[in-house]
Write a protein that holds these residues in place. Structure first.
Motif, PDB file in Angstrom:
ATOM      1  N   THR A  96       0.839  -1.207   0.000  1.00 29.07           N
ATOM      2  CA  THR A  96       0.000   0.000   0.000  1.00 29.07           C
ATOM      3  C   THR A  96       0.866   1.246   0.000  1.00 29.07           C
ATOM      4  OG1 THR A  96      -1.737  -1.169   1.216  1.00 29.07           O
ATOM      5  CG2 THR A  96      -1.807   1.235   1.233  1.00 29.07           C
ATOM      6  N   ALA A  97       1.901   1.240   0.821  1.00 34.19           N
ATOM      7  CA  ALA A  97       2.799   2.397   0.897  1.00 34.19           C
ATOM      8  C   ALA A  97       3.505   2.632  -0.433  1.00 34.19           C
ATOM      9  CB  ALA A  97       3.822   2.185   2.012  1.00 34.19           C
ATOM     10  N   PHE A  98       3.905   1.550  -1.102  1.00 27.34           N
ATOM     11  CA  PHE A  98       4.576   1.670  -2.395  1.00 27.34           C
ATOM     12  C   PHE A  98       3.657   2.302  -3.438  1.00 27.34           C
ATOM     13  CE2 PHE A  98       5.608  -0.344  -6.555  1.00 27.34           C
ATOM     14  CZ  PHE A  98       6.824   0.291  -6.769  1.00 27.34           C
ATOM     15  N   HIS A  99       2.424   1.842  -3.510  1.00 26.78           N
ATOM     16  CA  HIS A  99       1.481   2.420  -4.482  1.00 26.78           C
ATOM     17  C   HIS A  99       1.209   3.895  -4.167  1.00 26.78           C
ATOM     18  CE1 HIS A  99       0.723  -1.135  -6.792  1.00 26.78           C
ATOM     19  NE2 HIS A  99       0.357  -1.837  -5.729  1.00 26.78           N
ATOM     20  N   ASP A 125      10.315  -3.797  -9.783  1.00 28.80           N
ATOM     21  CA  ASP A 125      10.890  -4.086 -11.092  1.00 28.80           C
ATOM     22  C   ASP A 125       9.857  -3.909 -12.193  1.00 28.80           C
ATOM     23  OD1 ASP A 125      13.689  -4.708 -11.376  1.00 28.80           O
ATOM     24  OD2 ASP A 125      13.093  -6.438 -12.577  1.00 28.80           O
ATOM     25  N   SER A 126       8.627  -4.305 -11.927  1.00 32.13           N
ATOM     26  CA  SER A 126       7.567  -4.140 -12.930  1.00 32.13           C
ATOM     27  C   SER A 126       7.296  -2.676 -13.224  1.00 32.13           C
ATOM     28  CB  SER A 126       6.281  -4.817 -12.443  1.00 32.13           C
ATOM     29  OG  SER A 126       6.450  -6.210 -12.330  1.00 32.13           O
ATOM     30  N   ALA A 127       7.423  -1.834 -12.200  1.00 38.04           N
ATOM     31  CA  ALA A 127       7.201  -0.397 -12.373  1.00 38.04           C
ATOM     32  C   ALA A 127       8.383   0.293 -13.037  1.00 38.04           C
ATOM     33  CB  ALA A 127       6.921   0.250 -11.016  1.00 38.04           C
ATOM     34  N   GLN A 128       9.485  -0.443 -13.231  1.00 40.55           N
ATOM     35  CA  GLN A 128      10.715   0.108 -13.824  1.00 40.55           C
ATOM     36  C   GLN A 128      11.181   1.341 -13.048  1.00 40.55           C
ATOM     37  OE1 GLN A 128       9.261   0.500 -17.962  1.00 40.55           O
ATOM     38  NE2 GLN A 128      10.531  -1.254 -18.502  1.00 40.55           N
ATOM     39  N   LEU A 129      11.100   1.213 -11.722  1.00 38.56           N
ATOM     40  CA  LEU A 129      11.539   2.274 -10.822  1.00 38.56           C
ATOM     41  C   LEU A 129      12.876   1.870 -10.219  1.00 38.56           C
ATOM     42  CD1 LEU A 129      10.934   4.946  -9.299  1.00 38.56           C
ATOM     43  CD2 LEU A 129       9.850   3.531  -7.521  1.00 38.56           C
ATOM     44  N   TYR A 145      16.892  -8.851 -10.432  1.00 39.54           N
ATOM     45  CA  TYR A 145      16.020  -7.730 -10.770  1.00 39.54           C
ATOM     46  C   TYR A 145      16.848  -6.597 -11.384  1.00 39.54           C
ATOM     47  CZ  TYR A 145      12.831 -10.261  -7.738  1.00 39.54           C
ATOM     48  OH  TYR A 145      12.055 -11.239  -7.168  1.00 39.54           O
ATOM     49  N   LYS A 146      16.425  -6.117 -12.536  1.00 36.20           N
ATOM     50  CA  LYS A 146      17.181  -5.089 -13.238  1.00 36.20           C
ATOM     51  C   LYS A 146      17.211  -3.776 -12.469  1.00 36.20           C
ATOM     52  CE  LYS A 146      17.477  -2.455 -17.546  1.00 36.20           C
ATOM     53  NZ  LYS A 146      17.008  -2.291 -18.929  1.00 36.20           N
ATOM     54  N   TYR A 147      16.118  -3.417 -11.802  1.00 32.76           N
ATOM     55  CA  TYR A 147      15.990  -2.078 -11.240  1.00 32.76           C
ATOM     56  C   TYR A 147      16.296  -2.011  -9.737  1.00 32.76           C
ATOM     57  CZ  TYR A 147      13.987  -0.615 -15.661  1.00 32.76           C
ATOM     58  OH  TYR A 147      13.810  -0.310 -17.002  1.00 32.76           O
ATOM     59  N   GLY A 335      14.607   6.654 -15.735  1.00 31.34           N
ATOM     60  CA  GLY A 335      15.156   5.482 -15.082  1.00 31.34           C
ATOM     61  C   GLY A 335      15.434   4.320 -16.005  1.00 31.34           C
ATOM     62  N   LYS A 336      14.668   4.202 -17.072  1.00 29.92           N
ATOM     63  CA  LYS A 336      14.882   3.112 -18.022  1.00 29.92           C
ATOM     64  C   LYS A 336      16.222   3.273 -18.743  1.00 29.92           C
ATOM     65  CE  LYS A 336      10.939   3.759 -20.180  1.00 29.92           C
ATOM     66  NZ  LYS A 336      10.340   4.762 -19.258  1.00 29.92           N
ATOM     67  N   VAL A 337      16.764   4.487 -18.706  1.00 25.89           N
ATOM     68  CA  VAL A 337      18.059   4.754 -19.335  1.00 25.89           C
ATOM     69  C   VAL A 337      19.173   4.740 -18.296  1.00 25.89           C
ATOM     70  CG1 VAL A 337      19.420   6.415 -20.654  1.00 25.89           C
ATOM     71  CG2 VAL A 337      16.977   6.098 -21.172  1.00 25.89           C
ATOM     72  N   TRP A 338      19.017   5.540 -17.230  1.00 26.46           N
ATOM     73  CA  TRP A 338      20.155   5.695 -16.312  1.00 26.46           C
ATOM     74  C   TRP A 338      20.381   4.489 -15.410  1.00 26.46           C
ATOM     75  CZ3 TRP A 338      19.614   5.896 -10.970  1.00 26.46           C
ATOM     76  CH2 TRP A 338      18.394   6.289 -10.433  1.00 26.46           C
TER      77      TRP A 338
END
Length: 419
Positions: A96-99, A125-129, A145-147, A335-338
């Motif tokens: 909840t806090a994340f959303h 990771d799904s949010a690409q954050l 996880y990429k992110y 974020g998807k770049v840096w």
């Protein structure tokens, strides 16, 4: 009045939105002027609940980093703004806090801790954050996880330090009191593995349900084995009852070896300050003494009016600086770049730099950098984890200061982990 075709207007509006978003990602407006709007940094910390002190650790380090960055030009001329959501130390509440944080359109996030990460890591990771979690849970030792990155060392290395200390002190017969959380169970298993592989013997293990009114039975059972040392992992509330029971049975006179919780004032108070100063040791990240550490102390003092940082706060400090440097190196806040530039600024090869402003100058000159932070080298492995030394610390009688009783270097930890 001139009528405007709705289809034409929709296309024009869509084009305008795309232009603005593109400009925002690259740090400039559509008119070519510099974008000075704030960059939102989300903080997902346990501010309430049984381990609210952990959230304080992380908050303190993040605020010190924001102070340094904003007082040295921000990120490409844009200030960092913090926005906080409380997880309560619970993985369900963390969702909840994340959303809630996502509604603020953050550029990156710091947190959560080991207590909550399993509840949100896939969402992150799904949010690409881009996220820098804090905490040592070994469940993240081989994350894919990429992110998600981690600037605090794994509890796997922390537990090796606990075992190393006990063996070095000649304590060969141990009992264990560990709370019944997944994180504690993981630590318990690793302490057992490293301690027994290096000559120690576990005589008894007591798994403690949280916040019970008494642990008299467990204490009596464990101390029937006459241990040399006690390995312990509980929260302060559970510990307060446990140590009161030990005192009542005449057993609060045996060395107590805890994890990083044992290096906190709250835990020393749970033991009792006089007994803690004699018997309790905890594990703390070993701070370097170089320019990064000195600069961090100055930033910390500027924000919190003390040059005695809270445990592990240097890890969140480094995380925020690394994020700012990666954006600067990539010349974008997208974020998807840096995300792909984090290792470029934190890992070798490159010119070592220790202070944000100095690192930015090198980047602007086109120099490849290798940021060395307040918590250490900050070199990420293939699983986005970092490593470092540990100190075994003990408080004085009024808990106003602590002393390093043993330094545990990374190479010693590696040998213990190798068996």
């Amino acid at each position: 009045m001139q009528m405007i075709n709705r289809g034409t207007a929709s296309v024009a509006l869509a084009a305008l939105i795309l232009a603005v978003l593109g400009a925002a990602c690259n740090g400039s407006t559509s008119s070519g002027t510099t974008n000075t709007s704030p960059i939102v940094m989300a903080e997902l910390f346990p501010i309430s609940g049984r381990e609210a002190f952990v959230g304080q650790w992380f908050q303190h380090g993040a605020a010190a980093a924001v102070h340094d960055i904003n007082n040295n030009g921000g990120v490409m001329g844009r200030p960092l703004n913090e926005t906080l959501a409380d997880t309560g130390g619970d993985p369900v509440d963390a969702v909840t806090a994340f959303h809630k944080l996502l509604l603020q359109n953050p550029t990156f996030m710091v947190g959560p801790s080991s207590l909550e990460i399993q509840g949100v890591v896939k969402l992150i990771d799904s949010a690409q954050l881009v996220d820098f979690m804090e905490g040592g849970t070994s469940q993240m030792d081989h994350m894919q996880y990429k992110y998600v990155f981690r600037t605090s060392a794994s509890d796997t290395t922390l537990t090796a330090a606990m075992a190393y200390y006990a063996i070095q002190k000649g304590y060969k017969k141990a009992v264990m009191f560990f709370e019944t959380t997944s994180d504690a169970a993981d630590e318990r298993d690793h302490v057992t593995k490293f301690y027994t592989a290096n000559g120690g013997q576990i005589l008894d293990t007591e798994n403690l349900a949280l916040h019970q009114s008494s642990y008299q039975t467990e204490v009596a059972k464990a101390f029937a084995f006459n241990p040399d040392v006690v390995f312990v992992k509980t929260d302060p509330q559970t510990g307060s009852t446990l140590f009161a029971n030990m005192r009542a049975q005449g057993h609060l006179n045996v060395p107590l070896v805890s994890d990083d919780t044992g290096s906190t004032v709250d835990y020393a108070k749970a033991v009792g300050l006089d007994a803690a100063s004699k018997y309790l040791v905890g594990v703390s990240g070993s701070p370097p003494s170089g320019p990064a550490w000195g600069h961090y102390l100055a930033d910390y003092n500027a924000v919190w009016n003390t040059d005695k940082p809270l445990p592990l706060s240097e890890n969140t400090y480094d995380a925020v600086v690394i994020a700012a440097l990666a954006m600067t190196e990539a010349k974008t806040t997208d974020g998807k770049v840096w995300v792909d530039h984090i290792l470029k600024v934190s890992n070798p090869p490159g010119t070592k730099c220790y202070i944000y402003a100095d690192c930015v100058k090198l980047l602007n000159a086109g120099t490849k950098i290798n940021f060395e932070g307040a918590s250490g080298p900050d070199d990420f492995d293939q699983y986005h984890n970092t490593f470092g030394d540990w100190d075994i610390t003990q408080f004085n009688a009024d808990a106003s200061s602590s002393t390093v009783v043993l330094h545990v270097p990374a190479d010693a930890i590696a040998k213990y982990m190798a068996g």
